[in-house]
Each structure stands twice: as C-alpha cells, then as structure tokens.
Write an enzyme that holds these catalytic residues in place. Sequence first.
Site, PDB file in Angstrom:
ATOM      1  N   TYR A 187      21.689  36.306  11.890  1.00 36.47           N
ATOM      2  CA  TYR A 187      22.151  37.572  12.484  1.00 36.47           C
ATOM      3  C   TYR A 187      21.874  37.557  14.000  1.00 36.47           C
ATOM      4  O   TYR A 187      22.735  37.916  14.805  1.00 36.47           O
ATOM      5  CB  TYR A 187      21.426  38.728  11.786  1.00 36.47           C
ATOM      6  N   LYS A 208      24.520  37.388  17.255  1.00 38.20           N
ATOM      7  CA  LYS A 208      24.460  38.372  18.351  1.00 38.20           C
ATOM      8  C   LYS A 208      24.400  37.649  19.697  1.00 38.20           C
ATOM      9  O   LYS A 208      25.040  38.053  20.661  1.00 38.20           O
ATOM     10  CB  LYS A 208      23.239  39.282  18.197  1.00 38.20           C
ATOM     11  N   ASN A 225      15.669  48.602  16.440  1.00 33.80           N
ATOM     12  CA  ASN A 225      15.370  49.488  15.292  1.00 33.80           C
ATOM     13  C   ASN A 225      15.698  50.958  15.522  1.00 33.80           C
ATOM     14  O   ASN A 225      14.816  51.765  15.818  1.00 33.80           O
ATOM     15  CB  ASN A 225      13.888  49.391  14.905  1.00 33.80           C
ATOM     16  N   GLU A 284      19.027  49.111   4.040  1.00 37.40           N
ATOM     17  CA  GLU A 284      18.259  50.067   4.836  1.00 37.40           C
ATOM     18  C   GLU A 284      17.158  49.378   5.637  1.00 37.40           C
ATOM     19  O   GLU A 284      16.686  48.317   5.263  1.00 37.40           O
ATOM     20  CB  GLU A 284      17.664  51.169   3.945  1.00 37.40           C
ATOM     21  N   ARG A 322       7.145  43.004  17.262  1.00 32.93           N
ATOM     22  CA  ARG A 322       8.299  43.235  18.144  1.00 32.93           C
ATOM     23  C   ARG A 322       8.154  44.616  18.777  1.00 32.93           C
ATOM     24  O   ARG A 322       7.773  45.578  18.109  1.00 32.93           O
ATOM     25  CB  ARG A 322       9.602  43.155  17.346  1.00 32.93           C
TER      26      ARG A 322
HETATM   27  P1  NAD Z   1      26.049  50.173  10.185  1.00 31.60           P
HETATM   28  O1  NAD Z   1      26.032  49.068   9.205  1.00 31.60           O
HETATM   29  O2  NAD Z   1      25.691  51.548   9.700  1.00 31.60           O
HETATM   30  O3  NAD Z   1      27.456  50.243  10.912  1.00 31.60           O
HETATM   31  C1  NAD Z   1      28.272  49.129  11.088  1.00 31.60           C
HETATM   32  C2  NAD Z   1      29.659  49.495  10.579  1.00 31.60           C
HETATM   33  O4  NAD Z   1      30.531  48.393  10.790  1.00 31.60           O
HETATM   34  C3  NAD Z   1      29.677  49.815   9.076  1.00 31.60           C
HETATM   35  O5  NAD Z   1      30.131  51.124   8.845  1.00 31.60           O
HETATM   36  C4  NAD Z   1      30.637  48.781   8.511  1.00 31.60           C
HETATM   37  O6  NAD Z   1      31.464  49.262   7.466  1.00 31.60           O
HETATM   38  C5  NAD Z   1      31.462  48.426   9.734  1.00 31.60           C
HETATM   39  N1  NAD Z   1      32.108  47.136   9.548  1.00 31.60           N
HETATM   40  C6  NAD Z   1      31.534  45.986   9.106  1.00 31.60           C
HETATM   41  N2  NAD Z   1      32.466  45.023   8.983  1.00 31.60           N
HETATM   42  C7  NAD Z   1      33.648  45.579   9.361  1.00 31.60           C
HETATM   43  C8  NAD Z   1      34.977  45.094   9.420  1.00 31.60           C
HETATM   44  N3  NAD Z   1      35.262  43.835   9.080  1.00 31.60           N
HETATM   45  N4  NAD Z   1      35.951  45.934   9.828  1.00 31.60           N
HETATM   46  C9  NAD Z   1      35.678  47.220  10.155  1.00 31.60           C
HETATM   47  N5  NAD Z   1      34.426  47.735  10.117  1.00 31.60           N
HETATM   48  C10 NAD Z   1      33.436  46.921   9.714  1.00 31.60           C
HETATM   49  O7  NAD Z   1      25.070  49.735  11.381  1.00 31.60           O
HETATM   50  P2  NAD Z   1      24.477  50.581  12.588  1.00 31.60           P
HETATM   51  O8  NAD Z   1      23.030  50.747  12.327  1.00 31.60           O
HETATM   52  O9  NAD Z   1      25.316  51.758  12.871  1.00 31.60           O
HETATM   53  O10 NAD Z   1      24.612  49.510  13.760  1.00 31.60           O
HETATM   54  C11 NAD Z   1      25.701  49.495  14.657  1.00 31.60           C
HETATM   55  C12 NAD Z   1      25.626  48.258  15.535  1.00 31.60           C
HETATM   56  O11 NAD Z   1      24.374  48.211  16.214  1.00 31.60           O
HETATM   57  C13 NAD Z   1      25.732  46.942  14.762  1.00 31.60           C
HETATM   58  O12 NAD Z   1      26.497  46.037  15.519  1.00 31.60           O
HETATM   59  C14 NAD Z   1      24.323  46.466  14.669  1.00 31.60           C
HETATM   60  O13 NAD Z   1      24.255  45.063  14.549  1.00 31.60           O
HETATM   61  C15 NAD Z   1      23.747  46.965  15.978  1.00 31.60           C
HETATM   62  N6  NAD Z   1      22.293  47.153  15.885  1.00 31.60           N
HETATM   63  C16 NAD Z   1      21.792  48.168  15.124  1.00 31.60           C
HETATM   64  C17 NAD Z   1      20.411  48.326  15.026  1.00 31.60           C
HETATM   65  C18 NAD Z   1      19.807  49.431  14.199  1.00 31.60           C
HETATM   66  O14 NAD Z   1      18.590  49.534  14.171  1.00 31.60           O
HETATM   67  N7  NAD Z   1      20.577  50.266  13.535  1.00 31.60           N
HETATM   68  C19 NAD Z   1      19.556  47.456  15.711  1.00 31.60           C
HETATM   69  C20 NAD Z   1      20.111  46.436  16.465  1.00 31.60           C
HETATM   70  C21 NAD Z   1      21.468  46.297  16.565  1.00 31.60           C
END
Ligand code: NAD
Length: 329
Positions: free
Chosen positions: A149, A153, A178, A191, A285
């Site tokens: 992952y 990124k 996070n 989660e 972290r």
């Molecule tokens: P999330 O999983 O709730 O949201 C990601 C969304 O992308 C999901 O609703 C999923 O259905 C959609 N998705 C996945 N594949 C897809 C596709 N092929 N076509 C269309 N939609 C698609 O995650 P989040 O927590 O809202 O995170 C959002 C972004 O932030 C992500 O890129 C994640 O890697 C990054 N991020 C989040 C965190 C965190 O703590 N939440 C930390 C670091 C990075």
Amino acid sequence: MKKALVCGAGGFIGHHLVKRLKKEGYWVRGVDLKYPEFSETEADDFVIGDLRDPYFVRHIIDMKFDEVYQLAADMGGAGFVFTGDNDADIMHNSALINLNILDICHKRNIKRIFYSSSACVYPKYNQEDPNNPKCSEGSAYPAMPDSEYGWEKLFSERLYLAYHRNYGMEVRIARYHNIFGPEGTWRGGREKAPAALCRKVALAKLRGDDYIEVWGDGKQTRSFLYIDECIEGTLKLMRSDFTGPVNIGSEEMVTIDQLAEMIMDIAGVKLKIKHVPGPQGVRGRNSDNRLIYEKLGWKPTMPLREGLEITYKWIEEEVRKALEKGEKL
Ligand code: NAD
C-alpha cells in the site's frame, strides 16, 4: 460557481469533503463504486462507476473542473493492508485509478488536482522505536515502506510530481496520518484502530463483557487526526501554491493501549486489555508538522480526546442498532 470533482466521494474522507465543498458554494460531482454508507451524499451529481476503467474516467471528466480531489483507493486498516493477502489488488487497483485520472485531467487541460498519499510511505527503518519515530517529509527516501500500500502511494506521488514537472499540472500532495471520525468504516475488516477499538469497547459495554482484545503488545505508537481538521488542512493545501508532499496529521502520539484506555474512559467502563497476535504495521509513527506549518502557517489543534468523544458516541449508536437487528459483530 466553482466546480469540483471528488473521486472516492462514497468513502469516509470524500463524503466529508463533499459536505464541506457544498457549504462553500461549489457545484460538486462525486464519483465512487458505491454511495456513502451512513448518510446521503450532498453532491449535486453522484456517478457510480469504476475509476480503473479509462472510458468511465473520460466520461466523468467531461468538463473543466476548478478543483479535482483524488481520494479513491483500494484501502483499509491494518487487517486489510498488513496481512499481505490483498497486495496485488491494492497495487493494481489504486495505481490504475491514478494513471487514468491524471491522463484524462491532462488531456482536458485541468490544472489543479489534489492527491491523498499516506504516512505509510515512510521507511520501516525510521519507525522501529515507538518513542521516537521519524516522519519528516524528506525522510521518505531511501524508500522502504512496510506495505505494498505504501509502495503504491510512493509510486503515485512520483506520478503526480512527473505530471507537475512535464505538463505544468498544479498537483497538491498530502500524506495523511490516520484520519478518524464519525461515518468512517467501523467493522468488516477495513476499519482503522480508533474505529475498531471504539467498536470493541462499545460491544463489551453493551454486552457486559469484561475485556477487549488488542492486536500486538499495545505499546506500538500512532497519532490520529480528526476528520474536520483533515478537511481543513486539505483545503488549505489545495488553495496554496505549495505542491508537497506534506504531512497532514496530528502530533499527539499515544500508544494503542493508551488509545484503548481513553476510549474506555469516554465510554465510562473499565475493561481488561487482552493482547493477541494480529497485524500491526510499524512500531511507532507520528506526524511531523514542521513543514506544513512553515509553508501554510497551519497545524491541527483539536485534542485527540475531543475527536474520540464524538466518534465513540457515533460508533456506540451504530453498535447498538446492529445488535438490535441481531447482526453478528
Ligand atoms: P475509503 O476507503 O473510505 O474511501 C475510498 C473510496 O474509494 C471508497 O469509497 C471506495 O469505494 C472508492 N474506490 C475504490 N476503488 C475504486 C474504483 N475502482 N472506482 C471508484 N471508486 C473506488 O478511504 P478514506 O479513509 O476515505 O481515504 C481516502 C484516501 O485517503 C485514500 O486514498 C486513502 O489511501 C488515503 N488515506 C487515508 C487515511 C485514513 O486514515 N483514512 C490515511 C492515509 C491515506
């Protein structure tokens, strides 16, 4: 009226971002594989579809957006990312999404695009001491993320930066640490620690159990940022002239046991903690907010406890509803 596109608008952060952009008077198109799970989207237009498909991406990027936010990714917490079972999907799916979106935005002459990277890009060798992790932006290289992952990124950050250099795209890259809050995934295996621990505490409280399970020895450290602050930082970065990558996270580092104790205190219960084997990620972290403060004059201010109080209340209610329906948790 300004127009924004939010990719991943059915997910946790995307859904909150749409709400905020609507409050600011934007016309918003949301795109995702699914609708938001817990409340209706406020997007003016919400398109269900797969961003791995270039034809679909061409179809949804059919006009000039002032701001594009790319949050879609195949992702989850430790139980999804660190087992190794989902590595191929994580890399393939998320890379394809980023390749497609950048290609089409470039062809449509869309300039400003935000990309959500992650603290998971930081090398494992700098996060082995739980009391002293190093996560300054410059320390990402020499690269050695502890998950595929994180490698995806890092690849995508470089892809965005290449489009910036070669085609003058105004990319803005944040490394989120996070993010948590209401309406985030709280069960099902994707989660993150705060939601998982809120669920475990709420479940024990409502069922009258006297312990919860915590993965690992509980001494691993992390920091957690409340969703509203994440959105604030994201918009500040998007509307600045700083490309990044830059950390968006909290510097209030706690051990996982301390996080669990804080949640129990909020819930008004005292439970034993049983440490069990489980995927954990790095030992320590914490966000390093010096760069974002220097460039944008901004840093988050909300104490962890305040965000947890709001989140716990929401998750306890979700757990209660699920138990009433006889669902297995
Ligand atoms: P999330 O999983 O709730 O949201 C990601 C969304 O992308 C999901 O609703 C999923 O259905 C959609 N998705 C996945 N594949 C897809 C596709 N092929 N076509 C269309 N939609 C698609 O995650 P989040 O927590 O809202 O995170 C959002 C972004 O932030 C992500 O890129 C994640 O890697 C990054 N991020 C989040 C965190 C965190 O703590 N939440 C930390 C670091 C990075």
